[in-house]
Design a protein around this motif. Structure first.
Motif, PDB file in Angstrom:
ATOM      1  N   THR A 123       4.895  -8.978  -5.875  1.00 12.62           N
ATOM      2  CA  THR A 123       4.707  -9.122  -4.427  1.00 12.62           C
ATOM      3  C   THR A 123       4.520 -10.590  -4.067  1.00 12.62           C
ATOM      4  OG1 THR A 123       3.618  -6.980  -4.267  1.00 12.62           O
ATOM      5  CG2 THR A 123       3.219  -8.508  -2.468  1.00 12.62           C
ATOM      6  N   SER A 129       4.251  -2.812  -7.171  1.00 13.56           N
ATOM      7  CA  SER A 129       3.753  -2.890  -8.550  1.00 13.56           C
ATOM      8  C   SER A 129       4.172  -1.648  -9.349  1.00 13.56           C
ATOM      9  CB  SER A 129       2.251  -3.167  -8.605  1.00 13.56           C
ATOM     10  OG  SER A 129       1.543  -1.981  -8.403  1.00 13.56           O
ATOM     11  N   GLU A 176      -3.987  -9.364   3.702  1.00 11.50           N
ATOM     12  CA  GLU A 176      -3.842  -8.702   2.396  1.00 11.50           C
ATOM     13  C   GLU A 176      -4.502  -7.336   2.333  1.00 11.50           C
ATOM     14  OE1 GLU A 176      -4.862 -11.220  -1.104  1.00 11.50           O
ATOM     15  OE2 GLU A 176      -4.733 -12.798   0.419  1.00 11.50           O
ATOM     16  N   LYS A 195      -1.400  -3.332   1.623  1.00 13.12           N
ATOM     17  CA  LYS A 195      -1.894  -2.633   0.425  1.00 13.12           C
ATOM     18  C   LYS A 195      -0.868  -1.597  -0.056  1.00 13.12           C
ATOM     19  CE  LYS A 195      -6.938  -2.654   0.603  1.00 13.12           C
ATOM     20  NZ  LYS A 195      -8.047  -1.840   1.145  1.00 13.12           N
ATOM     21  N   THR A 235       2.141  -3.422  -1.553  1.00 13.70           N
ATOM     22  CA  THR A 235       1.812  -4.041  -2.833  1.00 13.70           C
ATOM     23  C   THR A 235       1.776  -2.987  -3.946  1.00 13.70           C
ATOM     24  OG1 THR A 235       0.508  -5.647  -1.627  1.00 13.70           O
ATOM     25  CG2 THR A 235       0.154  -5.572  -3.975  1.00 13.70           C
TER      26      THR A 235
END
Ligand SMILES: [Zn+2]
Length: 352
Positions: free
Chosen positions: A302, A296, A283, A289, A292
């Protein structure tokens, strides 16, 4: 920014160009022409993979897709019904992976037509992905400047990130006994099938644990009804997210086949080939990152998922380039009811 009508048109044109694995010339030519019209040069390597770079300043990213489709994939006639694109005849649709290719072409157009500032982008479109990532394995990775990238080749909602994919070994084995007439002198033979069945009933196959699977997919035994089967040949595979477990299962197979064969005075031969290697992005990795935050910003949820299969992404990772396979919103790939919605096609392109 994405022009939905133009995107759908490109997609429909792409799926109507036949490109089953090994026959990608025509579709590559078509894509090459499109790139040229947008003022972009491209290269084609010996395997047939296409490479194109959109120069700019900053850290480059690679976007990858594959040009081949599975069969039945010739003479595809796409239709759109209630916003869903599907095949109207007895073929697949080819959204795997032409949805991705159409998205890439549309995004380049948007960047070019609107003079939008962007990072350097490297495009890799591979051949023969379906029969075992054959094309990308022959690609010269020294060409690439990117350390990071994406490919959209997962039949899952947009927002899905395959952050974990296994390693895979292919094992071809042969148990060798001795032939003899089944009616005349059966006791003089050594039954290879007997040894094989013994081993297979002992070995754990299928899902071994959450990380590991094993399978024997083909078996060929004997050569006629009235002879003791002298040989059994089989094709098997082992996949695991753990290299240690992969090694362990492989050793179990070889030791079990060898010892059972020798217990009846048969022998065992095999060859093993690594098909691809695992990857895992946690993650907190730069790639996850970045993805994600992109999702968003587009209001897309995600979802990190492990996969039991591989994609071209595995080969990029083997060469030290962090690439994840992403959901492209298509459904039922490799089937005649394969489909993708216009909405998902657009959504995927927006992510690119
Ligand atoms: Zn695919």
């Amino acid at each position: 920014m994405i022009n939905q009508e133009r995107l759908v048109k490109t997609f429909l044109q792409l799926v109507q160009i036949d490109s089953p694995s090994g026959f990608e010339d025509e579709v590559r030519l078509w894509i090459g022409n499109k790139l040229e019209k947008m003022g972009l040069e491209h290269e084609v390597d010996q395997a047939g993979n296409l490479y194109c770079k959109l120069k700019s300043k900053g850290d480059p990213v690679v976007i990858s897709g594959h040009m081949d489709t599975v069969e039945p994939g010739r003479g595809i006639e796409p239709i759109i019904e209630a916003g869903i694109i599907k095949s109207s005849s007895e073929t697949i649709l080819g959204a795997d992976n032409k949805a991705n290719l159409a998205g890439i072409i549309e995004v380049i157009r948007v960047l070019k037509n609107n003079n939008i500032k962007h990072k350097p982008i490297e495009i890799v479109m591979s051949v023969e992905e379906e029969p075992g990532l054959k094309g990308i394995k022959r690609f010269d990775f020294n060409k690439l400047d990117s350390n990071i990238g994406i490919c959209f080749d997962k039949a899952a909602p947009v927002g899905t990130i395959v952050n974990k994919s296994p390693s895979c070994l292919h094992i071809d084995g042969k148990v060798i006994g001795k032939s003899a007439h089944a009616g005349g002198e059966p006791t003089k033979g050594i039954n290879a099938l007997h040894a094989f069945v013994h081993v297979v009933s002992d070995l754990k196959l299928g899902r071994i644990d959450p990380e590991t699977t094993a399978n024997i997919g083909t078996v060929k035994a004997g050569n006629c009804r009235n002879s003791i089967p002298e040989t059994v040949e089989f094709e098997g595979e082992i996949r695991s997210h753990s290299e240690q477990d992969l090694e362990k299962i492989y050793n179990t197979w070889i030791n079990t086949f060898s010892s059972v064969a020798s217990s009846i005075e048969a022998s065992f031969e095999h060859s093993v080939k690594r098909q691809y290697s695992r990857y895992f992005h946690d993650e907190n990795s730069t790639l996850i990152k970045a993805l994600t935050s992109t999702f968003s910003s587009l209001n897309i949820k995600t979802n990190l998922v492990p996969s039991g299969g591989a994609s071209d992404a595995n080969i990029f990772n083997t060469h030290g380039i962090q690439v994840a396979d992403l959901g492209c919103g298509q459904k039922h790939p490799h089937r005649k009811d394969e489909s993708i919605s216009v909405e998902n096609l657009k959504k995927m392109s927006e992510v690119i």
